[in-house]
Design a protein around this motif. Structure first.
Motif: not given
Length: 489
Positions: A31-34, A41-43, A13-18, A72-76
């Motif tokens: 990467v945060v939940e909201q 913080i998740l990652w 998910p962090l790589q998707l955000l980057m 930022g957030t990354v959706s499921g």
């Protein structure tokens, strides 16, 4: 020993955000939940970890450690799409790929025999690493011997590793620090306070105290690390896209008739989506025009649905607004699904699409044309012999189907109306008959009696003829020959 490889896409998910924010690459990122100050913080990337920011912290706490923290957030849906993309890529290197259900970006692969196909495990892993790098998804790859051993090393080392022996895997796994594993941050912090930092430290704890003092999650982790819960690889197939195509008998420009054809295609697609526990979030309609041009229309309902009326109404509005230079000669539909809750699926089962009234009217027409004995149903009755335990009666009413899910599909025994003498070819191969698997508890039973009319003595059994069929047969002691009572499907 069988070889198992673990691929760890580092913080997928962090790589998707980057990838979405390339301007953040030189900054601390999480990467945060909201997107709220108190959201966990998740990652985190290495820059954020260098500032002391760790998964499990609140976003506000991370900002207090480094004011330059970007989050930022990354959706499921994004994660699910990326996991599918990697799954398809890895399937080119091995037929057995199992994505982790708990950690997106972790995959186990059956590596048995692939060193012979690729020349060596080093060459095989190198080619995988190159393919993943092209997709901007760098990963650590470990070829080991066990599920947990290869996983723990892949989580700790950012490189490609081929372990030469099981003993080496065990030594390297015990050195892995617990902070690299995807465990609960609360459990991780409790273990660190006890001075337990590595997998080896954890395995040295007395077994009897772990569940009592550290909880069930710690006990499960202990059993995984010790190899007590090592499950065999469970490869998953990549689901085929829900897509259907049909050619029109002749070019069709009438919107109403096109809508009718679309409904015929849409009904089975929705049922297939329901079978996958999904609702439709996007419907894609593609029209192949008479001049060879293609028009792609995307219909998106207000919320994911399985109601055909909602989707057809949106399709109708889109068709009425289209201005096509020539009529279409081919239709294709594709649905994009999202997970549906169990309540939605149970609602579908309680409200089936079958119309009982229409079915009864159709049966009444059959009876009117062919007579009252044309619509019958089988009923059980008391009888001494198998062929006397059922009879045909007129069908008076039709009940709604009540399907239920079963873990093991039951076998069905089909009985002939009358026993049939076995063919000579089957009798000649009787010496090669085998016991049928799954029916061992029903083998070798006798039916004896019939003194009130005609004495009967039958020796029943289920046999596998070796020709792809299971027969229900008996030997008639009075007639001294074999008969087929039916077959098993």
């Amino acid at each position: 020993m069988d070889r198992t490889a673990c691929i760890n896409i580092w913080a997928l998910p962090l790589q998707l955000l980057m990838r979405r924010h390339p301007e953040w690459r030189q900054r601390p990122v999480a990467v945060v939940e909201q997107e709220k100050p108190q959201s966990p913080i998740l990652w985190v990337n290495s820059a954020a970890a260098g500032s002391g920011i760790r998964p499990g912290m609140r976003y506000a706490s991370g900002l207090s450690l480094d004011r330059n923290l970007c989050a930022g957030t990354v959706s499921g849906k994004e994660i699910e799409s990326a996991v599918r993309q990697v799954h398809e890529l890895l399937a080119d290197f091995s037929p057995g790929v199992e994505p982790s259900q708990d950690e997106p970006g972790v995959f186990w692969i059956d590596a048995g025999g692939l060193d012979k196909l690729y020349g060596s495990f080093e060459n095989w892993t190198r080619q995988m690493a190159v393919r993943l790098s092209r997709e901007e998804l760098p990963a650590s790859i470990v070829v080991g011997f066990s599920r947990f051993g290869s996983y723990s090393i892949a989580k700790a080392e950012n490189r490609v590793t081929v372990l030469p022996s099981f003993e080496m895997e065990e030594v390297c796994s015990r050195k892995v620090r617990l902070q690299h594993l995807g465990i609960d941050p609360g459990l991780r912090d409790r273990l660190e306070k006890l001075g337990i930092h590595t997998v080896g430290d954890f395995l040295d704890l007395p077994q009897g105290t772990i569940a009592r003092h550290l909880g069930q999650e710690a006990w499960t982790l202990y059993r995984l690390a010790a190899g007590e819960l090592s499950l065999p690889l469970q490869p998953r197939m990549i689901p085929e896209p829900l897509r259907v195509r049909t050619e029109l008998e002749e070019p069709e420009s009438n919107a109403a008739r096109l809508l009718f054809r679309i409904k015929q295609l849409l009904d089975p697609l929705l049922m297939a989506a329901a079978d996958r526990s999904q609702k439709v979030s996007v419907l894609r309609l593609q029209l192949l025009l008479e001049d060879g041009d293609r028009r792609l229309e995307q219909i998106q309902p207000a919320r994911p649905t399985l109601k055909v009326s909602v989707l057809l109404d949106l399709v109708r509005l889109r068709l009425e607004s289209l201005s096509l230079p020539v009529p279409p000669v081919e239709l294709s539909l594709e649905v994009e699904g999202v997970s549906a809750s169990p309540q939605v699926l149970s609602l579908l089962q309680r409200n089936p699409r079958r119309n009982l009234e229409a079915a009864l009217r159709a049966l009444a027409r059959i009876r009117a044309e062919f007579g009252p004995d044309s619509v019958l149903s089988a009923r059980l009755k008391s009888g001494h012999l198998p062929e006397a335990r059922s009879e045909w009666r007129p069908l008076e009413k039709l009940k709604a189907a009540n399907p239920r899910s079963v873990s093991l599909r039951p076998l069905v025994r089909r009985a002939h109306a009358r026993p049939r003498p076995l063919k000579r070819s089957l009798l000649e191969s009787a010496g090669r008959w085998k016991r049928s698997p799954g029916l061992g508890h029903l083998l070798g039973y006798l039916i004896n009696g019939g003194w009130w009319s005609r004495e009967v003595r039958r020796d029943y059994r289920f046999v596998d003829t070796g020709r792809g069929e299971i027969l229900w047969v008996y030997y008639d002691q009075k007639r001294r020959r074999w008969y087929a009572q039916g077959r098993v499907e």
